[in-house]
Scaffold this active site. Structure first.
Site, short mmCIF file in Angstrom:
data_model
loop_
_atom_site.label_atom_id
_atom_site.label_comp_id
_atom_site.label_asym_id
_atom_site.label_seq_id
_atom_site.Cartn_x
_atom_site.Cartn_y
_atom_site.Cartn_z
N ASP A 294 -8.51 -5.62 -4.17
CA ASP A 294 -8.47 -4.16 -4.30
C ASP A 294 -7.02 -3.75 -4.53
OD1 ASP A 294 -9.08 -1.31 -4.06
OD2 ASP A 294 -10.95 -1.99 -3.18
N HIS B 233 -9.14 -0.29 -9.27
CA HIS B 233 -8.81 -0.91 -7.97
C HIS B 233 -8.03 -2.19 -8.21
CE1 HIS B 233 -10.86 1.84 -5.27
NE2 HIS B 233 -11.90 1.87 -6.07
N ASP C 54 -16.19 0.47 -9.88
CA ASP C 54 -16.18 1.81 -9.28
C ASP C 54 -14.84 2.50 -9.45
OD1 ASP C 54 -15.19 -0.24 -7.56
OD2 ASP C 54 -15.13 1.19 -5.92
N GLU C 55 -14.90 3.82 -9.43
CA GLU C 55 -13.73 4.68 -9.28
C GLU C 55 -12.58 4.33 -10.23
OE1 GLU C 55 -14.11 6.07 -4.69
OE2 GLU C 55 -13.16 4.13 -4.99
N THR D 64 -12.29 -1.28 5.08
CA THR D 64 -11.37 -1.49 6.21
C THR D 64 -10.02 -0.77 6.08
OG1 THR D 64 -10.54 -3.53 5.20
CG2 THR D 64 -12.38 -3.74 6.74
#
Ligand code: ACM
Length: 767
Positions: free
Chosen positions: A191, A265, A328-329, A471
């Protein structure tokens, strides 16, 4: 003999129910038929396995190990003599993950033709033997259980990128998953904040991308004597460690789905290899910001060659069918302004950046197909068009799953917030840090994954479900476990048990036994939602005491005479009045069994007028997080519930009778959130002094300022500082009214936050 045995163990069996009670198994089995009699398990019981059956032997050993760790019983694995009680593992049973478990007086038979089924049958047998906490022999009521899973994909997603967990931790989680009959670990390995997988061809991914300096001035000042620079946190898994973890998982019938995030990411790999990025100015350091970073991979052929190389090493390590590639994103700003990306789009006749993402993911999918694997991605992969063979993890609600299944894609349900186990489990002040919204154990349990909008044909595309633990705010392994458990037990029951069998009451009845198993094995879980706390308010000369905790799960019992509460103590049913100085001792129970440790609650002049940030209300609730302070580096840090887009707290119905002073503990936290243009929405009143002030308004956030506490004293500490001041006019304004707390600031850095508010009453009020 059996009769006397039953009498002897009747007391022990009382709490675990009777022969007719449902099997204390989590997740609940498909069918459970109680019968006459019981099996007495003790150290003389033997476990037997078919000859030359290594997998059956492995399950027998697993069972023996569990019995030894939980009950201290050491069982031999061998063929039983004629008169010996035995747990017999047999292959004369259903296939795959299904099993039969037959508890008789003399024999327990665990039968499955499948290795996983035999393993799960052994786990269920162990659960029958641990219906009650305690060492030594156990009574297993006779019964016939037939069991098989509802879904083939029963998962947990672990984010090891935002915070790194040790190899032992990951193995321990796999063990706990296996005990819950969960079979898929979606492992989020890369990430923005970290790259956690050794890739031999690209060593800088981990040399550079696996380490970062935590956010905030305290971490920046924490100099590592070895380097003379701020101490870094992080880590990565070597390929040898990954092989060890994969083998460990396989032994427990858990498949690992690795995730390598693309095209967004990707901050950490782009810092390691700037040629992979799309930004005009490449990032130069790993980051401890949270949120959605703008950095995307570019679409050069050398970048696809890089991804192909990475995936080659990934598939060599992970033998499962699926590789997750994120998707994603991925905000497209950098692609929109990058001339090379725009030129490539023209050349490919691709009209939009969204379609470019579709093309990007298709390229990655072709790579995976060439390696004999299948692609899975977050639901954004549907937006740019993707081959039917791609599987979709639905996270932005369930629409992704519905669209995917209707288009012929397989899909996994893990919608936010119900399957996002990084949300708080209760509103108690001592919950671990995480997202501010509350997703209780029951919320998770009540979630039904099969979308009603799908017809039976489409439903076949729903492979299953998973709970995700992100997390960002789970800095320690202990906190990861607390966020996961016991909610994972609810995920597991929904994923395994037939929808028709689901029953919250039944689950809650089995919960004390499940928590007892965690305790017996020394496994961490979040006890906070099950612990009793109080929210008390002034009433006359005394207090009105409201007890909270274990809502939905159990009942609260309490004492006021200092004695330890028990299942027979006064049942709490509604708020009660008590004089100041009362010591309330309270505990939550279900079926007579305690759910958590007892709480000692002081009812005094301060506690009835003190509220932690978690007990205050966020004024607007736009983006509420339960954040940990960045300081001190060593030792306990405060936790603040804060709406980072609108840092404003309401103390609703504060009773100002007799109050002339206020004490507010405040902290300052780094504003390490990538929130794009939303940052412009954060508004502050201008400061009157260079360091700013805490302002308290009465009635509402538009009301008159009744206290102004300068922040200057608090600027000297990175931790929490208690500010004190007079409340003007409050003495005259008796009775309950809302108080609004905001800070004056010029900019968001640092973000000032309320930790705790105490309204200080004068001597006349009983102090
Ligand atoms: C996600 O939560 N961005 C999948």
């Amino acid at each position: 003999m059996i009769r006397s045995l039953l009498l002897a163990t009747a007391a022990a069996a009382m709490f675990a129910g009777t022969a007719l009670a449902a099997a204390p198994i989590v997740p609940a089995p498909v069918s459970d038929t109680p019968r006459e009699g019981a099996f007495q398990l003790d150290a003389r019981t033997v476990i037997s396995v078919p000859a030359n059956d290594a997998q059956a032997l492995a399950s027998a050993r697993y069972l023996a190990d569990l019995l030894e760790r939980s009950r201290g019983l050491k069982l031999a694995i061998r063929a039983p003599k004629a008169d010996e009680r035995a747990i017999v593992l047999s292959r004369q049973g259903p296939a795959g993950e299904a099993y039969k478990l037959d508890v008789g007086v003399q024999r327990i038979t665990i039968a499955s033709a499948g290795d996983a089924g035999l393993f799960y049958g052994a786990v269920s047998a162990w659960q029958l033997a641990t219906a009650e906490l305690g060492k030594g022999p156990a009574v297993l009521w006779a019964r016939q259980i037939d069991d098989a899973p509802r879904f083939g994909w029963r998962g947990v997603m672990l984010d090891s990128a935002r915070h790194f967990q040790s190899v032992d931790y990951v193995k321990g989680l796999i063990d706990r998953m296996a005990l819950a009959k969960l079979n898929t670990l979606h492992w989020h390995l890369t990430d923005d904040q970290g790259w956690r997988l050794e890739i031999r061809k690209y060593p800088k991914l981990t040399e550079v991308g696996a380490w970062r300096v935590p956010a905030g001035p305290a971490a920046a000042a924490d100099i590592d004597p070895k380097t003379g620079k701020p101490r870094v946190i992080g880590g990565y898994y070597t390929q040898d460690q990954v092989r060890e973890i994969v083998a460990y998982a396989a032994d427990r019938h858990v498949t690992i789905v690795p995730e390598i995030e693309t095209p967004g990411h990707a901050h950490a790999p782009i810092v390691a290899y700037p040629q992979l990025g799309s930004a005009a100015t490449p990032p130069t350091a790993t980051s401890s910001d949270w949120g959605v970073f703008p950095y995307l991979y570019n679409v050069d052929e050398q970048t696809f060659a890089f991804l192909d190389d990475v995936l080659t090493e990934v598939v060599a390590l992970f033998p499962g069918t699926y590789v997750h590639v994120g998707g994603d994103e991925a905000v497209k700003d950098q692609w929109k302004t990058n001339p090379a990306v725009q030129a490539r789009m023209k050349e490919l006749h691709i009209a939009s950046e969204r379609q470019l993402q579709g093309w990007f993911i298709s390229r990655v999918e072709q790579m995976l197909h060439a390696k004999g694997r299948r692609l899975i991605g977050w639901d954004e992969i549907l937006e740019g068009g993707v081959a039917e063979t791609a599987t979709v993890t639905s996270w932005r609600g369930i629409d992704g799953a519905i669209i995917a299944a209707k288009l012929g894609h397989d899909t996994i349900l893990s919608p936010e917030p119900m399957m996002y186990l990084n949300y708080r489990q209760s509103a108690a002040p001592d919950e671990p840090p995480g997202r501010g919204g509350v997703v209780t154990l029951k919320d998770v349990y009540d979630y039904e994954p099969m979308p009603a909008a799908l017809n039976p044909d489409e439903q076949r595309h729903v492979l299953g479900m998973q709970g995700n633990i992100w997390t960002e705010h789970a800095r320690t392994e202990e906190r990861v476990s607390k966020m996961l458990f016991p909610r994972v037990a609810a995920v597991a029951e929904t994923a395994w048990s037939p929808a028709a069998n689901k029953d919250w009451k039944g689950f809650a009845d089995r919960l004390p036994a499940e928590l007892g198993r965690y305790r017996a094995l020394g496994l961490t879980f979040d006890e906070t939602p099950l612990k009793v706390r109080a929210l008390s308010t002034p009433q006359g000369d005394g207090a009105r005491v409201t007890l909270l905790g274990a809502e939905q799960v159990g009942e609260i019992r309490y004492t006021l005479d200092g004695s330890a509460p028990g299942a027979g103590s006064t049942l709490y049913s509604q708020p009660f009045t008590a004089p100041l100085g009362t010591q309330v001792r309270a505990q939550a129970f279900r079926g007579g069994q305690p759910l958590a440790a007892a709480s000692d609650i002081a009812v005094d002049a301060r506690s009835i007028r003190t509220r932690a940030s978690q007990e205050l209300k966020a004024c607007t609730g736009a983006l509420v997080l339960n954040l940990e302070d960045d300081a001190p580096i060593q030792g306990e840090r405060a936790r603040f519930l804060v709406d980072i887009l609108s840092p404003c707290w309401l103390y609703e119905g504060a009773d100002l009778t007799g109050v002339s002073e206020v004490e507010v503990a405040v902290g300052q936290i780094p504003f390490n959130f990538q929130i794009g243009k939303d940052i412009e929405k954060i508004k502050f009143h201008p400061p009157a002094t260079p360091e700013g002030e805490l302002e308290i308004r009465q009635g509402s956030c538009q009301g008159a300022v009744v206290a102004t506490l300068p922040l200057a004293p608090a600027t000297r500490s990175q931790g929490v500082t208690v500010l004190k001041g007079k409340i003007a006019g409050a003495a005259g304004a008796a009775g309950p009214q809302d108080l609004c707390f905001t800070f004056t600031q010029k900019a968001v850095e640092p973000m000032w936050v309320v930790d705790r508010v105490t309204l200080v009453a004068g001597a006349a009020d009983g102090r």
